[in-house]
Design a protein around this motif. Structure first.
Motif: not given
Length: 216
Positions: A57-59, A79-83, A107-109
């Motif tokens: 999972i990524n956010v 894992k997360a990135i802020q915009i 891949d496949k997440g």
């Protein structure tokens, strides 16, 4: 009008690139949109708890300022990135494309995109996601679909959050769903409480099912 067409046209081209990349890597992306305070981040942390042992999972977090939401997500081990959009009231496909590059998701997440808290500005902006998810809470009133029809028309799923508060607020669930169906007859509804856990299993199952269908 011409400026708006130019902006949306440019965004559409970036969205197509994002979608191509996500499809090639079999990454299931959801664009979650709501007004401020509906509980998007609480829903994401609860969802991550239910899926992180099964899927990568990524956010991507969208806010006008601060890293608070991304920090909440990272504390769950995801894992997360802020915009930060500054004065901007929505994410666009160009911003999301750069964020995907920085995250480099497996891949496949699953990729969750938590849009800026707003029911108006994000509606016309395709980010390359598989589905748009519109979210409202029972504390906001059942007439939200009529007041902000564009996003309910564009969405594939409506989440009604904070159902644990139903005994304490004046909210007509049937009327809310009827209003939403009036705007978008194909809109699916899931009722849940992100903090108490009621209905979360249905939401998690919807993600798993739709992810599998998109991969076929």
């Amino acid at each position: 009008m011409q400026l708006e067409k130019d902006v949306l046209g440019k965004n559409k081209r970036y969205a197509a690139k994002n979608r191509q990349y996500l499809q090639q890597h079999e990454i299931f992306a959801l664009n979650i949109i709501s007004s401020p305070g509906s509980g998007k981040t609480s829903l994401l942390t609860a969802t991550i708890d239910g899926l992180k042992d099964q899927l990568d999972i990524n956010v991507i977090e969208g806010d006008q300022s601060s890293e608070l939401d991304a920090e909440r997500i990272r504390s769950s081990g995801t894992k997360a990135i802020q915009i930060n959009t500054g004065k901007g009231c929505h994410l666009d496909a160009h911003q999301v494309g750069h964020a995907i590059e920085d995250l480099n998701p497996a891949d496949k997440g699953v990729l969750f995109i938590e849009n800026v808290g707003n029911l108006v500005c994000p509606a016309p902006f395709d980010l390359g996601e598989a589905y748009k998810v519109v979210m409202l809470s029972v504390t906001e009133g059942e007439d939200k679909p009529l007041k902000y029809p564009d996003i309910f028309y564009a969405a594939d799923l409506m989440i009604i959050n904070k159902i644990d508060l139903l005994p304490y607020v004046d909210f007509n669930m049937d009327q809310c769903i009827a209003y939403a169906k009036q705007i978008n007859p194909n809109l699916i509804t899931i009722k849940l409480s992100a903090t108490k856990g009621d209905g979360l299993s249905e939401w998690v199952q919807w993600i798993k099912t739709q992810r599998t269908l998109k991969a076929v």
